[in-house]
Scaffold this active site. Structure first.
Site, PDB file in Angstrom:
ATOM      1  N   GLY A 182      12.687  -1.802  25.739  1.00 53.82           N
ATOM      2  CA  GLY A 182      13.953  -1.841  24.999  1.00 53.82           C
ATOM      3  C   GLY A 182      14.278  -0.560  24.239  1.00 53.82           C
ATOM      4  O   GLY A 182      15.136  -0.551  23.368  1.00 53.82           O
ATOM      5  N   GLU A 237       3.430  -3.070  30.916  1.00 59.72           N
ATOM      6  CA  GLU A 237       4.612  -2.845  30.081  1.00 59.72           C
ATOM      7  C   GLU A 237       4.207  -2.075  28.825  1.00 59.72           C
ATOM      8  O   GLU A 237       3.830  -2.683  27.804  1.00 59.72           O
ATOM      9  CB  GLU A 237       5.213  -4.181  29.656  1.00 59.72           C
ATOM     10  CG  GLU A 237       5.744  -5.010  30.786  1.00 59.72           C
ATOM     11  CD  GLU A 237       6.955  -5.827  30.346  1.00 59.72           C
ATOM     12  OE1 GLU A 237       8.016  -5.663  30.945  1.00 59.72           O
ATOM     13  OE2 GLU A 237       6.830  -6.588  29.372  1.00 59.72           O
ATOM     14  N   ASN A 247      13.750 -10.963  32.812  1.00 57.32           N
ATOM     15  CA  ASN A 247      13.344 -11.625  31.575  1.00 57.32           C
ATOM     16  C   ASN A 247      14.541 -11.600  30.620  1.00 57.32           C
ATOM     17  O   ASN A 247      14.812 -10.581  29.999  1.00 57.32           O
ATOM     18  CB  ASN A 247      12.137 -10.862  30.983  1.00 57.32           C
ATOM     19  CG  ASN A 247      11.695 -11.439  29.649  1.00 57.32           C
ATOM     20  OD1 ASN A 247      12.132 -12.508  29.237  1.00 57.32           O
ATOM     21  ND2 ASN A 247      10.811 -10.708  28.963  1.00 57.32           N
ATOM     22  N   TRP A 248      15.243 -12.725  30.555  1.00 56.74           N
ATOM     23  CA  TRP A 248      16.465 -12.773  29.729  1.00 56.74           C
ATOM     24  C   TRP A 248      16.164 -12.857  28.239  1.00 56.74           C
ATOM     25  O   TRP A 248      17.071 -12.787  27.419  1.00 56.74           O
ATOM     26  CB  TRP A 248      17.321 -13.974  30.141  1.00 56.74           C
ATOM     27  CG  TRP A 248      18.022 -13.824  31.455  1.00 56.74           C
ATOM     28  CD1 TRP A 248      17.923 -12.778  32.330  1.00 56.74           C
ATOM     29  CD2 TRP A 248      18.937 -14.758  32.054  1.00 56.74           C
ATOM     30  NE1 TRP A 248      18.717 -13.007  33.429  1.00 56.74           N
ATOM     31  CE2 TRP A 248      19.356 -14.222  33.282  1.00 56.74           C
ATOM     32  CE3 TRP A 248      19.437 -15.997  31.660  1.00 56.74           C
ATOM     33  CZ2 TRP A 248      20.251 -14.869  34.123  1.00 56.74           C
ATOM     34  CZ3 TRP A 248      20.325 -16.654  32.501  1.00 56.74           C
ATOM     35  CH2 TRP A 248      20.737 -16.099  33.714  1.00 56.74           C
ATOM     36  N   LYS A 249      14.917 -13.091  27.896  1.00 62.45           N
ATOM     37  CA  LYS A 249      14.514 -13.232  26.483  1.00 62.45           C
ATOM     38  C   LYS A 249      15.405 -14.282  25.806  1.00 62.45           C
ATOM     39  O   LYS A 249      15.755 -15.272  26.442  1.00 62.45           O
ATOM     40  CB  LYS A 249      14.541 -11.875  25.786  1.00 62.45           C
ATOM     41  CG  LYS A 249      13.742 -10.836  26.583  1.00 62.45           C
ATOM     42  CD  LYS A 249      13.477  -9.559  25.852  1.00 62.45           C
ATOM     43  CE  LYS A 249      12.694  -8.620  26.748  1.00 62.45           C
ATOM     44  NZ  LYS A 249      12.323  -7.372  26.113  1.00 62.45           N
ATOM     45  N   HIS A 258       3.619 -11.620  26.776  1.00 57.81           N
ATOM     46  CA  HIS A 258       4.581 -10.533  26.593  1.00 57.81           C
ATOM     47  C   HIS A 258       4.338  -9.901  25.222  1.00 57.81           C
ATOM     48  O   HIS A 258       3.981 -10.596  24.267  1.00 57.81           O
ATOM     49  CB  HIS A 258       6.014 -11.087  26.687  1.00 57.81           C
ATOM     50  CG  HIS A 258       7.039 -10.012  26.736  1.00 57.81           C
ATOM     51  ND1 HIS A 258       7.459  -9.347  25.601  1.00 57.81           N
ATOM     52  CD2 HIS A 258       7.700  -9.445  27.770  1.00 57.81           C
ATOM     53  CE1 HIS A 258       8.347  -8.430  25.966  1.00 57.81           C
ATOM     54  NE2 HIS A 258       8.514  -8.462  27.273  1.00 57.81           N
ATOM     55  N   GLU A 267       6.249  -9.024  22.946  1.00 55.06           N
ATOM     56  CA  GLU A 267       7.020  -9.623  21.846  1.00 55.06           C
ATOM     57  C   GLU A 267       6.328 -10.885  21.335  1.00 55.06           C
ATOM     58  O   GLU A 267       6.402 -11.215  20.152  1.00 55.06           O
ATOM     59  CB  GLU A 267       8.462  -9.902  22.307  1.00 55.06           C
ATOM     60  CG  GLU A 267       9.258  -8.600  22.370  1.00 55.06           C
ATOM     61  CD  GLU A 267      10.364  -8.581  23.418  1.00 55.06           C
ATOM     62  OE1 GLU A 267      10.764  -9.645  23.899  1.00 55.06           O
ATOM     63  OE2 GLU A 267      10.824  -7.464  23.748  1.00 55.06           O
ATOM     64  N   GLY A 290      14.114  -6.419  31.302  1.00 52.23           N
ATOM     65  CA  GLY A 290      14.695  -7.115  30.151  1.00 52.23           C
ATOM     66  C   GLY A 290      16.189  -6.826  30.058  1.00 52.23           C
ATOM     67  O   GLY A 290      17.004  -7.437  30.759  1.00 52.23           O
ATOM     68  N   SER A 337      12.333  -0.488  29.932  1.00 55.14           N
ATOM     69  CA  SER A 337      13.533   0.349  30.093  1.00 55.14           C
ATOM     70  C   SER A 337      13.843   0.702  31.550  1.00 55.14           C
ATOM     71  O   SER A 337      14.211   1.835  31.854  1.00 55.14           O
ATOM     72  CB  SER A 337      13.422   1.620  29.239  1.00 55.14           C
ATOM     73  OG  SER A 337      13.392   1.282  27.870  1.00 55.14           O
TER      74      SER A 337
HETATM   75  P1  PGA Z   1      13.423  -3.846  28.768  1.00 53.75           P
HETATM   76  O1  PGA Z   1      12.391  -5.058  28.541  1.00 53.75           O
HETATM   77  O2  PGA Z   1      13.713  -3.789  30.234  1.00 53.75           O
HETATM   78  O3  PGA Z   1      14.634  -4.238  27.959  1.00 53.75           O
HETATM   79  O4  PGA Z   1      12.774  -2.617  28.266  1.00 53.75           O
HETATM   80  C1  PGA Z   1      11.341  -5.277  29.441  1.00 53.75           C
HETATM   81  C2  PGA Z   1      10.539  -6.455  28.984  1.00 53.75           C
HETATM   82  O5  PGA Z   1      10.418  -6.671  27.772  1.00 53.75           O
HETATM   83  O6  PGA Z   1       9.994  -7.206  29.793  1.00 53.75           O
END
Ligand code: PGA
Length: 252
Positions: A173, A167, A8-10, A93, A95, A234, A213
């Site tokens: 993150g 998640e 997931n490159w966001k 997600h 976010e 991510g 993470s």
């Molecule tokens: P992260 O994000 O690996 O940077 O913790 C995971 C995600 O948001 O899918």
């Protein structure tokens, strides 16, 4: 089941040139890796610039709207994504829930629209730090899953090869990864919810991913010890070398 590794490159990288460099490095790095399914989810605007068809990756999107077409300024429909060749869409997600106010009800509409477009949805679920501290994880997961799949018939669930990504929000993150025991008990719990909501066979075939993470050092904790069927990654998916190691580690 092959592990499913989703990048997931966001909202990264900032330029198409950088995105192409990242994509091509990952492609080279994993070209001989077998027994794994790798899905890259770049920003919408980069999707059509990558040659997914010849690279062996699957193409994923990070979101979609729930209508097929119409006056919805700024939105992207699942049909448009299908036309580009998108195989997976990440739905709900945290976010999107936090910054864009997505509710379980809206997420349910998106899940149904994604299935209708014959794309595989990856439903993201997970609790906040506060909910975890208050012992609310189970209740939150149940609500997110039951509302997320409301009125999705079991036949559709089965044929759509739906995935759920556990998640925990406090692990995304932050560098605070979830322990093996906590992950394992959430994975089992999610299977139990699906077994109850649908049936045991569906629950057994469901692919449950872990995200939060993930780095190369903790991959085996999740895919081997905690028995997740794959990973949603991510930050580490933006570093080609790290991501390649994660993919290799997941298959070793
Ligand atoms: P992260 O994000 O690996 O940077 O913790 C995971 C995600 O948001 O899918």
């Amino acid at each position: 089941m092959k592990p499913l590794i989703v990048a997931n490159w966001k909202m990264n990288p900032q330029t198409l040139t950088e995105a192409k460099v990242l994509f091509n490095s990952v492609k080279r790095g994993i070209k001989n890796v077998r027994n794994v399914e790798v899905v890259i989810c770049p920003s919408f605007i980069y999707l059509s610039s990558f040659k997914f068809q010849v690279s062996g990756f699957k193409m994923g999107a990070q979101n979609c709207f729930w209508k097929e077409k119409g006056a919805f300024t700024g939105e992207i429909s699942p049909l448009m994504l299908k036309d580009l060749g998108v195989d997976y869409i990440i739905i709900g997600h945290s976010e999107r829930r936090i910054y864009f106010g997505e509710t379980d009800e809206l997420i349910n509409r998106k899940i149904k629209a994604t299935i209708k477009a014959k794309i595989i949805p990856i439903l993201c679920v997970g609790e906040t730090q506060k909910q975890k501290a208050q012992g609310e994880t189970g209740r939150i997961l149940r609500k997110q899953i039951e509302t997320g799949f409301k009125n999705v018939p079991s036949s559709k669930f089965h044929f759509s090869r739906i995935c759920i990504a556990y998640e925990p929000i406090w692990a995304i993150g932050t560098g605070k990864s979830c322990s093996i025991n906590e992950t394992m008990s959430s994975v089992l719990f999610i299977r139990k919810i699906i077994s109850h909501f649908y049936n045991r066979k569906l629950a057994e075939n469901l692919r449950i991913l872990y995200g939060g993470s993930v780095i190369k050092e903790n991959v085996s904790d999740y895919v081997k010890e905690a028995r997740a069927d794959g990973l949603l990654i991510g930050g580490a998916s933006l570093k080609a070398k790290e991501f390649i190691k994660i993919v290799k580690e997941a298959t070793s």
